[in-house]
Design a protein around this motif. Structure first.
Motif, PDB file in Angstrom:
ATOM      1  N   VAL A  98       0.840  -1.203   0.000  1.00  0.00           N
ATOM      2  CA  VAL A  98       0.000   0.000   0.000  1.00  0.00           C
ATOM      3  C   VAL A  98       0.875   1.252   0.000  1.00  0.00           C
ATOM      4  CG1 VAL A  98      -1.762   1.282   1.256  1.00  0.00           C
ATOM      5  CG2 VAL A  98      -1.843  -1.210   1.186  1.00  0.00           C
ATOM      6  N   PHE A  99       1.957   1.235   0.773  1.00  0.00           N
ATOM      7  CA  PHE A  99       2.850   2.389   0.813  1.00  0.00           C
ATOM      8  C   PHE A  99       3.463   2.633  -0.565  1.00  0.00           C
ATOM      9  CE2 PHE A  99       6.815   4.613   1.857  1.00  0.00           C
ATOM     10  CZ  PHE A  99       6.308   5.646   2.633  1.00  0.00           C
ATOM     11  N   ASP A 100       3.871   1.557  -1.241  1.00  0.00           N
ATOM     12  CA  ASP A 100       4.404   1.675  -2.598  1.00  0.00           C
ATOM     13  C   ASP A 100       3.336   2.211  -3.547  1.00  0.00           C
ATOM     14  OD1 ASP A 100       6.545   0.957  -4.685  1.00  0.00           O
ATOM     15  OD2 ASP A 100       4.799  -0.171  -5.404  1.00  0.00           O
ATOM     16  N   ASN A 104       3.795   5.570  -5.758  1.00  0.00           N
ATOM     17  CA  ASN A 104       3.978   5.420  -7.202  1.00  0.00           C
ATOM     18  C   ASN A 104       2.686   5.428  -8.011  1.00  0.00           C
ATOM     19  OD1 ASN A 104       6.847   5.074  -6.871  1.00  0.00           O
ATOM     20  ND2 ASN A 104       6.428   2.990  -6.151  1.00  0.00           N
ATOM     21  N   ASN A 105       1.557   5.189  -7.354  1.00  0.00           N
ATOM     22  CA  ASN A 105       0.277   5.214  -8.066  1.00  0.00           C
ATOM     23  C   ASN A 105      -0.769   5.854  -7.171  1.00  0.00           C
ATOM     24  OD1 ASN A 105      -1.903   4.784  -9.715  1.00  0.00           O
ATOM     25  ND2 ASN A 105      -1.465   2.613 -10.087  1.00  0.00           N
ATOM     26  N   PRO A 106      -0.632   7.162  -6.918  1.00  0.00           N
ATOM     27  CA  PRO A 106      -1.518   7.836  -5.962  1.00  0.00           C
ATOM     28  C   PRO A 106      -2.986   7.817  -6.368  1.00  0.00           C
ATOM     29  CG  PRO A 106      -0.188   9.429  -7.178  1.00  0.00           C
ATOM     30  CD  PRO A 106       0.364   8.077  -7.491  1.00  0.00           C
ATOM     31  N   ASP A 107      -3.265   7.773  -7.661  1.00  0.00           N
ATOM     32  CA  ASP A 107      -4.664   7.746  -8.099  1.00  0.00           C
ATOM     33  C   ASP A 107      -5.354   6.454  -7.652  1.00  0.00           C
ATOM     34  OD1 ASP A 107      -4.502  10.231  -9.275  1.00  0.00           O
ATOM     35  OD2 ASP A 107      -3.919   9.425 -11.234  1.00  0.00           O
ATOM     36  N   GLU A 108      -4.677   5.325  -7.839  1.00  0.00           N
ATOM     37  CA  GLU A 108      -5.262   4.055  -7.411  1.00  0.00           C
ATOM     38  C   GLU A 108      -5.356   3.987  -5.894  1.00  0.00           C
ATOM     39  OE1 GLU A 108      -4.550  -0.790  -7.730  1.00  0.00           O
ATOM     40  OE2 GLU A 108      -3.307   0.599  -8.914  1.00  0.00           O
TER      41      GLU A 108
END
Length: 381
Positions: A98-100, A104-108
């Motif tokens: 989740v941290f990654d 790296n994919n803040p929208d998701e």
């Protein structure tokens, strides 16, 4: 205590936080951090008033701990780690995954957090609603703001379990009417919120009651001049120490968590960058804590007697808004304005009450006994 000493750290952190955001992300990032700080303050001003009523029962050591360790919990725990934990639990992912995802994919990540919103709203909503109910049903509360409403509820509060019954019924209604297909999710989170409230609040009251008995039997006249067995005045500061103060501290942290839910979720409408969100909301959280201590040290709640009432009405409204938000999106500006509105009206009527008492030369807190029914008054029953 001078206001600058209380708000000094908050001001310093604001300058450093906005400056660092500007250096790393540019003027736009700095502006977003400032906006998020204002959002947090506007949404949680009533939180400061409620916190002050609890913090006033704790000694100076625990008040300082609330401003230090409590801030770290609020900033890094609730504003940074808590959304990650929520997504991990609801999406069945590991915290590192989740941290990654957040980096790296803040929208998701924002979408996953949105999926967890029914649980967040149910947990926080029932916790806040129980605070509102226990205040309204408190049979020992002698100052009333809306007498026509509060007096019947105060009398009904002589039935100890009434607030729990009403809270459970409200949770069932929310799960049936506002769950939007997430009935089990809402019920599970709501029951967890209710259990958390009853557990932390009950343990705090239990140890505080034990403190009263211990001080009366063991300390006697050593409690800063108060008589043996006294439970008020200076002795109250002594009592709220040790285990009692610890559980009150836990209660404050859970309370802050419940207030922070709408701010954390609403922040993703402004930016998806978790560190920017943590910085902005963290600055706002520091101001709320400083304001809490300021209210305690200045005795503001004793002078403006309806502020506590206004804050509890704002809490009740926020609980309702959280329930509605499970199915229908509620703009953050509405949430903020509702809370500020109740506080503002309570402040104005408190000032009018204070001026009326001074003009009458009574210096008390009771309202005009001849005031007509339904008027905003203070009354002792």
């Amino acid at each position: 205590m001078h206001a600058l000493r209380i708000f000094g750290w908050s001001l310093a952190v604001t300058v450093v936080g906005v400056a660092v955001a500007g250096v790393i992300g540019g003027p736009q990032t700095a502006a977003v951090v400032a906006i998020l700080a204002v959002l947090e303050i506007s949404l949680s001003f009533d939180n400061a008033v409620i916190n002050a009523t609890v913090l006033g029962r704790m000694n100076e050591f625990w008040q300082k701990l609330f401003l230090t360790v409590g801030v770290l919990i609020a900033v890094f725990g609730m504003r940074l780690l808590f959304p990650i934990v929520i997504v991990a639990v609801t999406a069945h992912l590991g915290p590192l995954e989740v941290f990654d995802l957040a980096l790296n994919n803040p929208d998701e990540y924002a979408a996953r957090l949105g999926d967890a919103h029914p649980s967040i709203a149910a947990f926080g909503g029932i916790f806040l609603f129980m605070i509102f109910l226990d205040f309204m049903f408190d049979p020992e509360r002698d100052i009333q703001w809306l007498r026509w409403l509060e007096e019947p509820l105060r009398k009904a509060g002589r039935l100890d379990v009434l607030s729990v019954v009403v809270g459970l019924v409200a949770l069932l209604v929310v799960a049936e009417v506002f769950s939007d297909g997430h009935t089990q999710q809402v019920l599970t989170a709501g029951v967890a919120g209710l259990a958390t409230y009853l557990g932390v609040r009950g343990l705090g009251e239990f140890f505080e009651a034990r403190g009263v008995g211990a001080d009366a039997e063991e300390d006697g006249a050593e409690s800063d001049g108060a008589g043996a067995g006294s439970t008020g005045g200076a002795n109250a500061v002594v009592l709220a120490a040790g285990k009692a103060a610890f559980f009150l501290f836990l209660y404050l942290e859970v309370l802050d968590a419940s207030f922070s839910f709408d701010g954390v979720v609403g922040a993703f409408a402004i930016t998806q960058k978790i560190f920017v969100i943590a910085a902005g909301l963290g600055i706002g959280a520091m101001y709320i804590r400083s304001l809490t201590v300021y209210l305690v040290r200045r005795g503001t709640l004793q002078e403006y007697v309806y502020l506590e009432h206004g804050a509890h009405y704002a809490i009740g409204a926020l609980a309702v808004i959280l329930a509605i938000s499970i199915e229908t999106e509620v703009p953050e500006i509405i949430t903020g304005l509702v809370g500020v509105g109740f506080i503002a009206v309570a402040l104005v009527t408190s000032i009018r009450n204070r001026d009326r008492q001074r003009a009458a030369g009574t210096g008390g807190q009771d309202g005009d006994p001849d005031a007509r029914s339904g008027e905003v008054v203070a009354a002792r029953s």
